[in-house]
Design a protein around this motif. Structure first.
Motif, PDB file in Angstrom:
ATOM      1  N   LEU A   6       0.821  -1.203   0.000  1.00 41.32           N
ATOM      2  CA  LEU A   6       0.000   0.000   0.000  1.00 41.32           C
ATOM      3  C   LEU A   6       0.858   1.258   0.000  1.00 41.32           C
ATOM      4  O   LEU A   6       1.935   1.283   0.598  1.00 41.32           O
ATOM      5  CB  LEU A   6      -0.879   0.033   1.253  1.00 41.32           C
ATOM      6  N   GLY A   7       0.347   2.301  -0.621  1.00 39.18           N
ATOM      7  CA  GLY A   7       1.005   3.594  -0.581  1.00 39.18           C
ATOM      8  C   GLY A   7       0.663   4.290   0.720  1.00 39.18           C
ATOM      9  O   GLY A   7      -0.401   4.877   0.857  1.00 39.18           O
ATOM     10  N   LYS A   8       1.543   4.171   1.687  1.00 36.40           N
ATOM     11  CA  LYS A   8       1.316   4.801   2.982  1.00 36.40           C
ATOM     12  C   LYS A   8       2.648   5.285   3.542  1.00 36.40           C
ATOM     13  O   LYS A   8       3.713   4.875   3.061  1.00 36.40           O
ATOM     14  CB  LYS A   8       0.627   3.839   3.950  1.00 36.40           C
ATOM     15  N   THR A   9       2.577   6.132   4.533  1.00 35.16           N
ATOM     16  CA  THR A   9       3.781   6.687   5.132  1.00 35.16           C
ATOM     17  C   THR A   9       4.722   5.562   5.564  1.00 35.16           C
ATOM     18  O   THR A   9       4.295   4.595   6.187  1.00 35.16           O
ATOM     19  CB  THR A   9       3.422   7.562   6.350  1.00 35.16           C
ATOM     20  N   GLY A  10       5.986   5.693   5.174  1.00 34.93           N
ATOM     21  CA  GLY A  10       6.994   4.704   5.540  1.00 34.93           C
ATOM     22  C   GLY A  10       7.225   3.633   4.488  1.00 34.93           C
ATOM     23  O   GLY A  10       8.244   2.964   4.497  1.00 34.93           O
ATOM     24  N   LYS A  40      -3.145  13.100  -2.910  1.00 37.24           N
ATOM     25  CA  LYS A  40      -4.429  12.583  -2.411  1.00 37.24           C
ATOM     26  C   LYS A  40      -5.616  12.914  -3.306  1.00 37.24           C
ATOM     27  O   LYS A  40      -6.580  12.181  -3.331  1.00 37.24           O
ATOM     28  CB  LYS A  40      -4.683  13.046  -0.986  1.00 37.24           C
ATOM     29  N   LYS A  41      -5.557  13.986  -4.054  1.00 41.19           N
ATOM     30  CA  LYS A  41      -6.701  14.385  -4.886  1.00 41.19           C
ATOM     31  C   LYS A  41      -6.703  13.700  -6.240  1.00 41.19           C
ATOM     32  O   LYS A  41      -7.671  13.770  -6.971  1.00 41.19           O
ATOM     33  CB  LYS A  41      -6.714  15.895  -5.066  1.00 41.19           C
ATOM     34  N   LEU A  45      -3.468   6.006  -5.522  1.00 39.85           N
ATOM     35  CA  LEU A  45      -2.001   5.929  -5.591  1.00 39.85           C
ATOM     36  C   LEU A  45      -1.520   4.624  -6.203  1.00 39.85           C
ATOM     37  O   LEU A  45      -0.595   4.610  -7.002  1.00 39.85           O
ATOM     38  CB  LEU A  45      -1.397   6.044  -4.183  1.00 39.85           C
ATOM     39  N   GLU A  46      -2.131   3.530  -5.785  1.00 37.46           N
ATOM     40  CA  GLU A  46      -1.675   2.214  -6.222  1.00 37.46           C
ATOM     41  C   GLU A  46      -1.971   1.932  -7.693  1.00 37.46           C
ATOM     42  O   GLU A  46      -1.508   0.944  -8.238  1.00 37.46           O
ATOM     43  CB  GLU A  46      -2.270   1.121  -5.336  1.00 37.46           C
ATOM     44  N   GLN A  47      -2.743   2.798  -8.338  1.00 32.86           N
ATOM     45  CA  GLN A  47      -2.979   2.673  -9.778  1.00 32.86           C
ATOM     46  C   GLN A  47      -1.896   3.390 -10.572  1.00 32.86           C
ATOM     47  O   GLN A  47      -1.787   3.192 -11.776  1.00 32.86           O
ATOM     48  CB  GLN A  47      -4.346   3.235 -10.152  1.00 32.86           C
TER      49      GLN A  47
END
Length: 124
Positions: A6-10, A40-41, A45-47
């Protein structure tokens, strides 16, 4: 390391989807709150990007408990896409769960994958 994270912090950003629909791998960059805020808009992200992070093994729905391995790697290998037959640059290969399990075979369709495909592959 999980190559479908996943696209997440870290997390580590290690691929960007090109106009040709293939993932172009890059030297990993750590995902920051600022990166997430800037993106975010836009669409998921994962696409658009590939991320990697620590493989959750038994904590992941893709984990095959009987075989003690990630089932998504095999599903990716069955894609009817333009599979390459030689290894290209991959910044995470030495730590990649899929490569550890399936060696080069896991790499040949890898640049065809974005995490949004996971839903499609779950039905296979």
């Amino acid at each position: 390391m999980c190559p479908s994270y996943l696209g997440k912090t870290g997390a580590q950003l290690f691929g960007v989807l090109g106009k040709d629909g293939k993932v172009n791998f890059i030297t990993p960059l750590t995902v920051t709150e600022e990166f997430l805020e800037l993106n975010k808009k836009k669409s998921n992200l994962e696409q658009r990007f590939r991320f990697t992070g620590k493989c959750a093994e038994k904590g992941c729905s893709q984990w095959n408990k009987e075989e003690s391995k990630c089932s998504l790697s095999q599903k990716v290998q069955t894609l009817e896409k333009d599979r390459v037959q030689e290894l290209s640059f991959c910044p995470i290969r030495s730590q990649c769960r899929w490569f550890f399990q399936d060696r080069e075979n896991a790499c040949f369709s890898c640049n065809e994958v974005t995490r949004n495909m996971e839903e499609l592959l779950l039905s296979i």
